[in-house]
Design a protein around this motif. Structure first.
Motif, mmCIF file in Angstrom:
data_model
loop_
_atom_site.group_PDB
_atom_site.id
_atom_site.type_symbol
_atom_site.label_atom_id
_atom_site.label_comp_id
_atom_site.label_asym_id
_atom_site.label_seq_id
_atom_site.Cartn_x
_atom_site.Cartn_y
_atom_site.Cartn_z
ATOM 1 N N MET A 134 0.841 -1.205 0.000
ATOM 2 C CA MET A 134 0.000 0.000 0.000
ATOM 3 C C MET A 134 0.876 1.255 0.000
ATOM 4 O O MET A 134 0.699 2.157 0.809
ATOM 5 C CB MET A 134 -0.926 -0.014 1.226
ATOM 6 C CG MET A 134 -1.947 -1.129 1.228
ATOM 7 S SD MET A 134 -3.039 -1.145 -0.218
ATOM 8 C CE MET A 134 -3.914 0.391 0.028
ATOM 9 N N ASN A 135 1.800 1.312 -0.933
ATOM 10 C CA ASN A 135 2.639 2.504 -1.042
ATOM 11 C C ASN A 135 1.849 3.644 -1.682
ATOM 12 O O ASN A 135 0.693 3.465 -2.106
ATOM 13 C CB ASN A 135 3.919 2.202 -1.838
ATOM 14 C CG ASN A 135 3.614 1.653 -3.224
ATOM 15 O OD1 ASN A 135 2.918 2.269 -4.014
ATOM 16 N ND2 ASN A 135 4.131 0.462 -3.515
ATOM 17 N N LYS A 136 2.482 4.797 -1.779
ATOM 18 C CA LYS A 136 1.798 5.997 -2.266
ATOM 19 C C LYS A 136 1.260 5.826 -3.684
ATOM 20 O O LYS A 136 0.146 6.260 -4.008
ATOM 21 C CB LYS A 136 2.760 7.184 -2.210
ATOM 22 C CG LYS A 136 2.091 8.536 -2.394
ATOM 23 C CD LYS A 136 3.082 9.662 -2.161
ATOM 24 C CE LYS A 136 2.395 11.020 -2.288
ATOM 25 N NZ LYS A 136 3.349 12.137 -2.050
ATOM 26 N N LYS A 137 2.057 5.173 -4.536
ATOM 27 C CA LYS A 137 1.640 4.975 -5.927
ATOM 28 C C LYS A 137 0.385 4.112 -6.009
ATOM 29 O O LYS A 137 -0.558 4.427 -6.757
ATOM 30 C CB LYS A 137 2.781 4.320 -6.705
ATOM 31 C CG LYS A 137 2.458 4.107 -8.181
ATOM 32 C CD LYS A 137 3.583 3.362 -8.886
ATOM 33 C CE LYS A 137 3.205 3.068 -10.337
ATOM 34 N NZ LYS A 137 4.246 2.281 -11.022
ATOM 35 N N VAL A 138 0.353 3.028 -5.234
ATOM 36 C CA VAL A 138 -0.809 2.132 -5.241
ATOM 37 C C VAL A 138 -2.051 2.856 -4.735
ATOM 38 O O VAL A 138 -3.145 2.705 -5.301
ATOM 39 C CB VAL A 138 -0.532 0.886 -4.373
ATOM 40 C CG1 VAL A 138 -1.793 0.046 -4.207
ATOM 41 C CG2 VAL A 138 0.576 0.049 -4.984
ATOM 42 N N CYS A 139 -1.897 3.654 -3.695
ATOM 43 C CA CYS A 139 -3.032 4.406 -3.147
ATOM 44 C C CYS A 139 -3.615 5.362 -4.178
ATOM 45 O O CYS A 139 -4.837 5.455 -4.349
ATOM 46 C CB CYS A 139 -2.597 5.176 -1.901
ATOM 47 S SG CYS A 139 -2.203 4.135 -0.490
ATOM 48 N N TRP A 140 -2.738 6.090 -4.877
ATOM 49 C CA TRP A 140 -3.202 7.012 -5.919
ATOM 50 C C TRP A 140 -3.870 6.258 -7.070
ATOM 51 O O TRP A 140 -4.870 6.727 -7.631
ATOM 52 C CB TRP A 140 -2.039 7.845 -6.450
ATOM 53 C CG TRP A 140 -1.790 9.090 -5.656
ATOM 54 C CD1 TRP A 140 -0.733 9.358 -4.837
ATOM 55 C CD2 TRP A 140 -2.634 10.245 -5.599
ATOM 56 N NE1 TRP A 140 -0.866 10.610 -4.260
ATOM 57 C CE2 TRP A 140 -2.019 11.177 -4.721
ATOM 58 C CE3 TRP A 140 -3.840 10.590 -6.195
ATOM 59 C CZ2 TRP A 140 -2.578 12.419 -4.431
ATOM 60 C CZ3 TRP A 140 -4.406 11.834 -5.914
ATOM 61 C CH2 TRP A 140 -3.775 12.730 -5.038
ATOM 62 N N GLU A 141 -3.345 5.105 -7.412
ATOM 63 C CA GLU A 141 -3.937 4.308 -8.489
ATOM 64 C C GLU A 141 -5.336 3.823 -8.110
ATOM 65 O O GLU A 141 -6.249 3.828 -8.942
ATOM 66 C CB GLU A 141 -3.037 3.111 -8.817
ATOM 67 C CG GLU A 141 -1.777 3.486 -9.574
ATOM 68 C CD GLU A 141 -0.839 2.312 -9.779
ATOM 69 O OE1 GLU A 141 -1.086 1.247 -9.154
ATOM 70 O OE2 GLU A 141 0.129 2.446 -10.547
ATOM 71 N N LEU A 142 -5.501 3.402 -6.868
ATOM 72 C CA LEU A 142 -6.812 2.940 -6.404
ATOM 73 C C LEU A 142 -7.837 4.069 -6.407
ATOM 74 O O LEU A 142 -8.972 3.900 -6.854
ATOM 75 C CB LEU A 142 -6.694 2.336 -5.001
ATOM 76 C CG LEU A 142 -6.007 0.970 -4.907
ATOM 77 C CD1 LEU A 142 -5.741 0.602 -3.451
ATOM 78 C CD2 LEU A 142 -6.857 -0.105 -5.580
ATOM 79 N N VAL A 143 -7.430 5.241 -5.910
ATOM 80 C CA VAL A 143 -8.340 6.388 -5.869
ATOM 81 C C VAL A 143 -8.671 6.869 -7.279
ATOM 82 O O VAL A 143 -9.841 7.135 -7.603
ATOM 83 C CB VAL A 143 -7.727 7.535 -5.036
ATOM 84 C CG1 VAL A 143 -8.553 8.814 -5.197
ATOM 85 C CG2 VAL A 143 -7.654 7.147 -3.570
ATOM 86 N N SER A 144 -7.671 6.958 -8.136
ATOM 87 C CA SER A 144 -7.895 7.397 -9.522
ATOM 88 C C SER A 144 -8.811 6.424 -10.264
ATOM 89 O O SER A 144 -9.710 6.841 -11.005
ATOM 90 C CB SER A 144 -6.559 7.509 -10.262
ATOM 91 O OG SER A 144 -5.707 8.433 -9.637
#
Length: 310
Positions: A134-144
């Motif tokens: 759950m790094n920053k990139k994964v979090c942004w990808e999930l929200v996007s």
């Protein structure tokens, strides 16, 4: 879509058919709407300012609060303004945009709640890999992905609804442009479109809820293996707020869009819509803050900072 329609404007009935009741409801929901805005904006502000809240859980919570601000603002300002000004009409383009935005944001909330369930699953089921998975990139990808899927999904509902011809009457028995209320004004047979809308809603609601349920099955199986009662309670407490939000949102939404179309009632439709369009988004920040010590501490710090400046 516009060429098939002879109706240029619709009339929204408001919160109630009875003027006195409608006036009281307008005052109550104006207060609820303002409180919801203030609470959600407070959550966003606190999470942005407090460096201790830079975790995936609070990242998703911040996005949920922003989404709830947008979600309630699609329907409530227009309904409240119409009631106060005594102008109940809404143009056809406004109705199209309102319906599109409402279902885009509702679907986005479904996907975002699913992403939040996945986050809690990884935090408890795979705690050692949580920072990597759950790094920053994964979090942004999930929200996007939640926003993009919600926007695309709503296009299907909007085209399906406004491909019908509207020749009159033009009185929508609701306080905003909702699919069942709008479809019933069509001067053509709308049952095929209604069934298609049911299929769209079923796929999204049941699909998102199933993924959320799978995440929590993993969580429950992990919690059951914890030997200490205190450890079990601590693990469960991190998920309880999210579970409450999920049950409120899906419970009221499914009662409306997964119910048989033959059982549709305008009064029940308005009551259900009030819960999932204004009450649940307003309660979300309260639910998350009351059961979260870190949020309470952060809110207290911000409150004291404001007091010092004043």
């Amino acid at each position: 879509m516009m060429n098939q329609s002879t109706v240029a404007r619709f009339i929204l009935k408001g919160f109630s058919d009875i003027p006195a009741v409608n006036a009281v409801c307008t005052g109550i929901f104006l207060i609820i709407y303002i409180c919801g805005l203030l609470w959600n904006i407070s959550v966003i502000t606190v999470i942005i300012k407090d460096s201790h809240l830079r975790t995936p859980m609070y990242f998703f919570l911040k996005n949920l609060s922003f989404l709830d601000v947008c979600y309630t603002s699609v329907t409530m300002p227009k309904a409240i303004a119409n009631a106060i000004l005594g102008s109940e009409d809404i143009s056809l383009p406004e109705c199209v945009v309102q319906l599109y935005l409402f279902f885009a944001l509702a679907a986005t909330e479904c996907f975002l709640l699913t992403a939040m369930a996945y986050d809690r699953c990884m935090a408890i089921y795979r705690p050692l890999l949580y920072g990597v998975s759950m790094n920053k990139k994964v979090c942004w990808e999930l929200v996007s992905s939640a926003w993009i899927c919600g926007a695309l999904y709503s296009i299907l509902h909007t085209i399906n609804t406004f491909s019908l011809p509207f020749c009159g009457p033009n009185v929508i028995d609701h306080f905003f442009c909702d699919i069942p209320a709008v479809m019933r004004l069509s001067c053509a047979d709308y049952h095929a479109n209604e069934e298609l809308s049911f299929i769209y809603s079923s796929c999204i609601i049941m699909g998102a809820f199933a993924l959320t349920l799978i995440s929590y099955m993993c969580v429950i199986s992990t919690i059951a293996k914890i030997q200490h009662v205190q450890g079990r309670w601590k693990a469960f407490s991190t998920c309880s707020s999210h579970v409450t939000s999920v049950l409120l949102f899906y419970g009221t939404g499914s009662s409306m869009y997964l119910a048989p179309t033959s059982n549709y009632s305008p009064i029940q439709g308005r009551l259900a819509a009030l819960f999932y369009s204004i009450i649940t988004p307003t309660l979300n920040p309260v639910i998350y803050c009351l059961r979260n010590k870190e949020m309470k501490v952060a809110l207290t710090k911000v409150y004291h900072q404001i007091q010092r400046r004043n």
